[in-house]
Design a protein around this motif. Structure first.
Motif, mmCIF file in Angstrom:
data_model
loop_
_atom_site.group_PDB
_atom_site.id
_atom_site.type_symbol
_atom_site.label_atom_id
_atom_site.label_comp_id
_atom_site.label_asym_id
_atom_site.label_seq_id
_atom_site.Cartn_x
_atom_site.Cartn_y
_atom_site.Cartn_z
ATOM 1 N N MET A 37 0.830 -1.214 0.000
ATOM 2 C CA MET A 37 0.000 0.000 0.000
ATOM 3 C C MET A 37 0.863 1.262 0.000
ATOM 4 N N VAL A 38 1.908 1.273 0.841
ATOM 5 C CA VAL A 38 2.772 2.464 0.911
ATOM 6 C C VAL A 38 3.445 2.697 -0.452
ATOM 7 N N LEU A 39 3.907 1.603 -1.094
ATOM 8 C CA LEU A 39 4.530 1.740 -2.418
ATOM 9 C C LEU A 39 3.512 2.251 -3.443
ATOM 10 N N MET A 40 2.290 1.708 -3.370
ATOM 11 C CA MET A 40 1.248 2.130 -4.326
ATOM 12 C C MET A 40 0.871 3.590 -4.115
ATOM 13 N N ILE A 41 0.757 4.000 -2.848
ATOM 14 C CA ILE A 41 0.339 5.381 -2.563
ATOM 15 C C ILE A 41 1.424 6.365 -3.026
ATOM 16 N N MET A 42 2.685 6.081 -2.650
ATOM 17 C CA MET A 42 3.755 7.034 -2.988
ATOM 18 C C MET A 42 3.997 7.115 -4.498
ATOM 19 N N SER A 43 3.938 5.962 -5.185
ATOM 20 C CA SER A 43 4.114 6.015 -6.644
ATOM 21 C C SER A 43 2.869 6.631 -7.291
ATOM 22 N N GLY A 44 1.686 6.366 -6.716
ATOM 23 C CA GLY A 44 0.434 6.958 -7.225
ATOM 24 C C GLY A 44 0.493 8.482 -7.157
ATOM 25 N N ALA A 61 7.693 16.263 -3.736
ATOM 26 C CA ALA A 61 8.561 15.204 -4.276
ATOM 27 C C ALA A 61 9.071 14.281 -3.174
ATOM 28 N N SER A 62 9.270 14.839 -1.963
ATOM 29 C CA SER A 62 9.855 14.044 -0.868
ATOM 30 C C SER A 62 8.953 12.887 -0.427
ATOM 31 N N ILE A 63 7.657 12.947 -0.738
ATOM 32 C CA ILE A 63 6.775 11.847 -0.315
ATOM 33 C C ILE A 63 6.267 11.038 -1.516
ATOM 34 N N THR A 64 6.937 11.220 -2.672
ATOM 35 C CA THR A 64 6.535 10.426 -3.833
ATOM 36 C C THR A 64 7.636 9.418 -4.168
ATOM 37 N N LEU A 65 7.288 8.484 -5.040
ATOM 38 C CA LEU A 65 8.230 7.409 -5.371
ATOM 39 C C LEU A 65 8.339 7.274 -6.891
ATOM 40 N N TRP A 75 7.065 1.409 -10.582
ATOM 41 C CA TRP A 75 6.838 1.030 -9.171
ATOM 42 C C TRP A 75 5.389 0.605 -8.950
ATOM 43 N N HIS A 76 4.463 1.403 -9.542
ATOM 44 C CA HIS A 76 3.025 1.141 -9.336
ATOM 45 C C HIS A 76 2.655 -0.251 -9.855
ATOM 46 N N PHE A 77 3.152 -0.571 -11.053
ATOM 47 C CA PHE A 77 2.777 -1.866 -11.635
ATOM 48 C C PHE A 77 3.535 -3.032 -10.995
ATOM 49 N N ALA A 78 4.705 -2.762 -10.431
ATOM 50 C CA ALA A 78 5.430 -3.847 -9.738
ATOM 51 C C ALA A 78 4.725 -4.153 -8.406
ATOM 52 N N ALA A 79 4.443 -3.109 -7.634
ATOM 53 C CA ALA A 79 3.801 -3.319 -6.320
ATOM 54 C C ALA A 79 2.376 -3.834 -6.478
ATOM 55 N N MET A 80 1.774 -3.541 -7.629
ATOM 56 C CA MET A 80 0.412 -4.019 -7.916
ATOM 57 C C MET A 80 0.305 -5.543 -7.772
ATOM 58 N N LEU A 83 0.354 -6.489 -4.138
ATOM 59 C CA LEU A 83 -0.935 -6.114 -3.538
ATOM 60 C C LEU A 83 -2.045 -7.080 -3.947
ATOM 61 N N MET A 84 -2.090 -7.410 -5.245
ATOM 62 C CA MET A 84 -3.200 -8.240 -5.731
ATOM 63 C C MET A 84 -3.082 -9.689 -5.256
ATOM 64 N N VAL A 85 -1.870 -10.248 -5.334
ATOM 65 C CA VAL A 85 -1.698 -11.646 -4.906
ATOM 66 C C VAL A 85 -1.966 -11.759 -3.404
ATOM 67 N N ASN A 86 -1.380 -10.828 -2.644
ATOM 68 C CA ASN A 86 -1.586 -10.816 -1.196
ATOM 69 C C ASN A 86 -3.074 -10.632 -0.854
ATOM 70 N N GLY A 87 -3.713 -9.710 -1.559
ATOM 71 C CA GLY A 87 -5.135 -9.416 -1.317
ATOM 72 C C GLY A 87 -6.021 -10.611 -1.636
ATOM 73 N N LEU A 88 -5.703 -11.315 -2.733
ATOM 74 C CA LEU A 88 -6.520 -12.472 -3.110
ATOM 75 C C LEU A 88 -6.379 -13.595 -2.076
ATOM 76 N N ILE A 89 -5.130 -13.798 -1.583
ATOM 77 C CA ILE A 89 -4.926 -14.831 -0.546
ATOM 78 C C ILE A 89 -5.720 -14.439 0.705
ATOM 79 N N TYR A 90 -5.670 -13.149 1.059
ATOM 80 C CA TYR A 90 -6.392 -12.672 2.245
ATOM 81 C C TYR A 90 -7.902 -12.900 2.112
ATOM 82 N N LEU A 91 -8.445 -12.550 0.948
ATOM 83 C CA LEU A 91 -9.889 -12.735 0.747
ATOM 84 C C LEU A 91 -10.245 -14.222 0.783
ATOM 85 N N ALA A 92 -9.427 -15.057 0.106
ATOM 86 C CA ALA A 92 -9.713 -16.493 0.066
ATOM 87 C C ALA A 92 -9.687 -17.077 1.481
#
Ligand code: HEM
Length: 212
Positions: A37-44, A61-65, A75-80, A83-92
């Motif tokens: 989430m932190v990687l997604m937010i900062m790159s977002g 700039a100091s709080i972006t990635l 960064w956004h697509f790597a951390a995605m 996030l998605m694999v972890n999220g799917l395991i969590y939901l399952a």
């Protein structure tokens, strides 16, 4: 007793054999999610700066990635994936183990109103930490829904041609971008409160929660 103070009874309880409130899999997935989430937010935020939705808002700039738009997208697509694999395991696991049903349901309007009132007047009970109060249930269930929405809106602005039906469900590309941004704002607001409350929990109670 204030909602944030602890009775002697609760402190003593930590001396008795601990009742594990968060199993290891929940903690592992939770912290992986926090990193993603932190990687997604900062790159977002860096992506946002390249084409801001609001004229009054730029992220320092100091709080972006990523350094620039291209780097941030990488960064956004790597951390995605994390996030998605972890999220799917969590939901399952949340559904398969019955954790969602046991911990988050039912959520009743009367319960939420009563617990909000109790929290605001310092009367919220913290006797049984294995049970979430109605405000917690609502916020935790709500943030899971927001998490699903940010992934779906993200996918619809990433692949608006291949996933055109999904993009259309959000009302088109521009609307999906706003949905994506609003979900980010809700997640950031949730994280601020969540981290502040976690820091306020005394060590003795934290030991009870994780069973140490
Ligand atoms: C599967 C998950 C995700 C995908 C596929 C995805 C995809 C994208 C894409 C393609 C953009 C660029 C939009 C544009 O070009 O205007 C973007 C922007 C952005 N993303 Fe994500 N994203 C995902 C998850 C997240 C998460 C979890 C967060 C934060 C919690 C986040 C925060 C942002 C922000 C703040 C922007 C900039 C908003 C804008 O200017 O449109 N994204 N995302």
């Amino acid at each position: 007793m204030s909602s944030l103070t602890v009775s002697q009874q609760q402190v003593d309880a930590s001396a008795t054999p601990a009742k594990v409130i968060q199993p290891a899999w929940v903690r592992a997935l939770h912290w992986t999610n926090a990193v993603a989430m932190v990687l997604m937010i900062m790159s977002g935020w860096q992506i946002y700066n390249a084409s801001p939705l609001f004229s009054f808002l730029r992220f320092p700039a100091s709080i972006t990635l990523g350094g620039w738009l291209g780097g941030a997208l990488l960064w956004h697509f790597a951390a995605m994936w994390l996030l998605m694999v972890n999220g799917l395991i969590y939901l399952a696991l949340g559904f398969a183990t019955g954790r969602f049903r046991k911990k988050l349901l039912p959520i009743t309007p009367a319960g939420v109103i009563a617990d909000t009132r109790a929290a605001l007047t310092g009367k919220l009970s913290h006797q049984d930490l294995s049970k979430y109060n109605y405000v917690q249930k609502l916020l935790y269930a709500g943030i899971i829904v927001v998490g699903i929405l940010i992934v779906l809106s993200g996918l619809s602005i990433w692949k608006p041609v291949q996933l055109q039906y999904l993009t259309a469900l959000f009302g088109g590309y521009d609307a999906a971008r706003y949905v994506h941004f609003i979900c980010m704002a809700l997640i950031v607001a949730f994280m601020v409160v969540h981290v502040a409350l976690a820091l306020l929990v005394p060590k003795s109670l934290r030991a009870m929660i994780i069973g140490r």
